[in-house]
Design an enzyme around this catalytic site. Structure first.
Site, PDB file in Angstrom:
ATOM      1  N   SER A 117       0.831  -1.211   0.000  1.00 43.00           N
ATOM      2  CA  SER A 117       0.000   0.000   0.000  1.00 43.00           C
ATOM      3  C   SER A 117       0.855   1.247   0.000  1.00 43.00           C
ATOM      4  O   SER A 117       1.980   1.249   0.537  1.00 43.00           O
ATOM      5  CB  SER A 117      -0.858  -0.015   1.270  1.00 43.00           C
ATOM      6  OG  SER A 117      -1.435   1.253   1.488  1.00 43.00           O
ATOM      7  N   TYR A 141      -1.367   0.156  10.397  1.00 36.08           N
ATOM      8  CA  TYR A 141      -1.679  -0.488   9.113  1.00 36.08           C
ATOM      9  C   TYR A 141      -0.490  -0.389   8.153  1.00 36.08           C
ATOM     10  O   TYR A 141      -0.019  -1.388   7.604  1.00 36.08           O
ATOM     11  CB  TYR A 141      -2.933   0.148   8.489  1.00 36.08           C
ATOM     12  CG  TYR A 141      -3.113  -0.270   7.052  1.00 36.08           C
ATOM     13  CD1 TYR A 141      -3.484  -1.580   6.738  1.00 36.08           C
ATOM     14  CD2 TYR A 141      -2.863   0.614   6.008  1.00 36.08           C
ATOM     15  CE1 TYR A 141      -3.598  -1.982   5.417  1.00 36.08           C
ATOM     16  CE2 TYR A 141      -2.985   0.210   4.684  1.00 36.08           C
ATOM     17  CZ  TYR A 141      -3.355  -1.083   4.400  1.00 36.08           C
ATOM     18  OH  TYR A 141      -3.454  -1.485   3.093  1.00 36.08           O
ATOM     19  N   LYS A 145       2.161  -3.303   6.585  1.00 33.11           N
ATOM     20  CA  LYS A 145       2.400  -3.516   5.145  1.00 33.11           C
ATOM     21  C   LYS A 145       3.894  -3.429   4.834  1.00 33.11           C
ATOM     22  O   LYS A 145       4.421  -4.206   4.046  1.00 33.11           O
ATOM     23  CB  LYS A 145       1.599  -2.505   4.322  1.00 33.11           C
ATOM     24  CG  LYS A 145       0.134  -2.848   4.212  1.00 33.11           C
ATOM     25  CD  LYS A 145      -0.066  -4.129   3.402  1.00 33.11           C
ATOM     26  CE  LYS A 145      -1.442  -4.707   3.522  1.00 33.11           C
ATOM     27  NZ  LYS A 145      -1.617  -5.971   2.784  1.00 33.11           N
TER      28      LYS A 145
HETATM   29  C1  WQD Z   1      -9.048  10.127   0.300  1.00 35.52           C
HETATM   30  C2  WQD Z   1      -9.087  11.650   0.453  1.00 35.52           C
HETATM   31  C3  WQD Z   1      -9.391  12.375   2.718  1.00 35.52           C
HETATM   32  C4  WQD Z   1     -13.547  10.952   3.095  1.00 35.52           C
HETATM   33  C5  WQD Z   1      -6.555   5.246   2.779  1.00 35.52           C
HETATM   34  C6  WQD Z   1      -5.407   4.533   3.406  1.00 35.52           C
HETATM   35  C7  WQD Z   1      -4.532   3.947   2.351  1.00 35.52           C
HETATM   36  C8  WQD Z   1      -5.314   3.096   1.377  1.00 35.52           C
HETATM   37  C9  WQD Z   1      -6.491   3.822   0.838  1.00 35.52           C
HETATM   38  C10 WQD Z   1      -5.462   0.707   1.814  1.00 35.52           C
HETATM   39  C11 WQD Z   1      -8.304  12.174   1.653  1.00 35.52           C
HETATM   40  C12 WQD Z   1     -10.559  12.791   1.855  1.00 35.52           C
HETATM   41  C13 WQD Z   1     -12.267  11.231   2.689  1.00 35.52           C
HETATM   42  C14 WQD Z   1     -14.487  12.010   3.227  1.00 35.52           C
HETATM   43  C15 WQD Z   1     -12.789  13.560   2.533  1.00 35.52           C
HETATM   44  N1  WQD Z   1      -5.835   1.908   1.989  1.00 35.52           N
HETATM   45  N2  WQD Z   1     -11.897  12.515   2.397  1.00 35.52           N
HETATM   46  N3  WQD Z   1     -14.065  13.271   2.948  1.00 35.52           N
HETATM   47  O1  WQD Z   1      -6.819   8.255   3.421  1.00 35.52           O
HETATM   48  O2  WQD Z   1      -5.987   8.590   1.045  1.00 35.52           O
HETATM   49  O3  WQD Z   1      -6.023   6.353   2.020  1.00 35.52           O
HETATM   50  O4  WQD Z   1      -7.245   4.370   1.907  1.00 35.52           O
HETATM   51  O5  WQD Z   1      -4.476   0.249   1.364  1.00 35.52           O
HETATM   52  O6  WQD Z   1      -3.558   3.232   2.981  1.00 35.52           O
HETATM   53  O7  WQD Z   1      -4.674   5.444   4.194  1.00 35.52           O
HETATM   54  O8  WQD Z   1      -8.159   7.361   1.429  1.00 35.52           O
HETATM   55  O9  WQD Z   1     -10.468   7.375   0.670  1.00 35.52           O
HETATM   56  O10 WQD Z   1     -10.016   7.706   3.127  1.00 35.52           O
HETATM   57  O11 WQD Z   1      -9.423   9.534   1.540  1.00 35.52           O
HETATM   58  O12 WQD Z   1     -12.457  14.730   2.316  1.00 35.52           O
HETATM   59  O13 WQD Z   1     -15.663  11.844   3.580  1.00 35.52           O
HETATM   60  O14 WQD Z   1     -10.445  12.033   0.688  1.00 35.52           O
HETATM   61  O15 WQD Z   1      -9.077  13.379   3.656  1.00 35.52           O
HETATM   62  O16 WQD Z   1      -7.750  13.396   1.261  1.00 35.52           O
HETATM   63  P1  WQD Z   1      -6.703   7.752   2.051  1.00 35.52           P
HETATM   64  P2  WQD Z   1      -9.610   7.925   1.722  1.00 35.52           P
END
Ligand code: WQD
Length: 331
Positions: A117, A141, A145
């Site tokens: 990841s 997490y 990984k």
């Molecule tokens: C994406 C963007 C949020 C929800 C995580 C893990 C990563 C991988 C994928 C597994 C960010 C923003 C989110 C909302 C928002 N997982 N957001 N409003 O955090 O980039 O990655 O998932 O392998 O390891 O860390 O993904 O989809 O949670 O967020 O503004 O309601 O959307 O702040 O910028 P993230 P995400």
């Protein structure tokens, strides 16, 4: 080749299993069915129900199906949960992996693809994240990984197994509505969930040093991700045709293109017809301003490029969501 795909009935696993089977590989899926759905897989694909950390089961499956390569996707993957339950994450993602690797070594399996990841990088302050960008995970997490990668590489080197670690960026979309992500832990399903309940999508922070102030990510269509696994599997085969085994590959799987949360809310409004003004909330602790991959290694060394854009990810994810939430369609 016969490939065992752990987590094969999951959202990503089923896409990988189908892509590899369609390309002519023999595939056996393994899943403990905690979040897996048997119906995601073709009826004629063998599905073993159980855990990759069950040594006796693994010994039996690897031998009975004459498995020659493993694609290991089964894992715990929620950042927030990993902070609350680190032992659970280390047990399943690290200790469990050692059991699987022991079985792989004992059975003489010579190929191992590991689902890693972008979380291994932490929050690097770079424009494009290359595979050489230092790894500095900021949650359990990501730590599990990164530790998993170390385990896989060390085992590969010691036992002559060709290995690959695929560092996924933000996976989204679905090849078919039935294969879509049923979880509500990433931004696109979280937006759909809010809109379905008549609530405004939330933007976590708009004061980041990015063009529109919101977080920028590299979204990758799950169908492209599945094709990337196939490309890596073929690459490992081509690299050691009957010759000495071994060698490891570490690759980013992304598109090299940043999309902001604000841009995503606009796309989601267009695709869903729910034109609800998003609300801005405080930034989420631990979120990077920007996390965008350099996809150069996958393109230059393996000839793989992503074919689907972010609109197709939102559209296909929405079709899957509406299949399970018919009430979500805007009137
Ligand atoms: C994406 C963007 C949020 C929800 C995580 C893990 C990563 C991988 C994928 C597994 C960010 C923003 C989110 C909302 C928002 N997982 N957001 N409003 O955090 O980039 O990655 O998932 O392998 O390891 O860390 O993904 O989809 O949670 O967020 O503004 O309601 O959307 O702040 O910028 P993230 P995400």
């Amino acid at each position: 080749m016969t490939w065992l795909i752990t987590g094969g009935a999951g959202y990503i696993g089923a896409h990988v299993a189908r892509a590899m089977a369609s390309a002519g590989e023999r595939v056996v899926a393994l899943d403990d069915m905690s979040t897996g759905i048997a119906g995601r897989l073709p009826a004629d694909m063998p599905l073993v129900r159980g855990s990759f950390a069950d040594r006796a089961l693994m010994d039996r499956v690897l031998t009975e199906h004459a498995v020659s390569g493993v694609v290991h996707l089964a894992a715990r993957k929620q950042v927030g949960e990993s902070v609350e339950k680190p032992l659970l994450y280390y047990r399943d993602n690290v200790a469990g992996l050692t059991v699987l690797l022991e079985a792989v070594v004992a059975a003489g399996v010579r190929r191992f693809l590991f689902s890693s990841s972008a979380a291994v990088y932490g929050v690097p302050d770079v424009g494009l994240i290359t595979e050489e960008t230092p790894c500095s995970p900021i949650n359990p997490y990501g730590e599990t990984k990164l530790t998993g990668e170390w385990l896989v590489r060390a085992t590969g080197r010691a036992h002559g197994i060709s290995t690959a670690c695929l560092r996924y960026f933000n996976v989204a979309g679905a090849a078919e509505p039935e294969l879509s992500d049923t979880g509500v832990s990433n931004v696109i399903p979280m937006f759909f969930d809010r809109l379905t309940r008549g609530e405004a999508p939330r933007i976590f922070g708009d004061g980041y040093p990015t063009p529109d102030g919101t977080g920028v990510r590299d979204y990758i269509h799950v169908a492209d991700l599945a094709e990337a696994h196939l490309a890596v599997a073929r690459h490992l085969d081509a690299r050691s045709p009957g010759g000495p085994e071994g060698g490891d590959l570490t690759v980013n799987i992304g598109r090299g293109e940043g999309v902001s949360v604000r841009e995503l809310t606009t796309l989601v409004a267009e695709v869903t017809g729910h034109r609800v003004e998003p609300v801005v909330e405080p930034p989420r602790p631990g979120d990077a301003a920007r996390a965008v991959a350099s996809a150069a290694r996958m393109t230059e060394e393996l000839g793989w490029t992503a074919r689907h854009g972010v609109r197709e990810m939102v559209e296909s994810a929405w079709e899957g969501w509406c299949l399970r939430h018919p009430e979500a369609r805007a009137q």
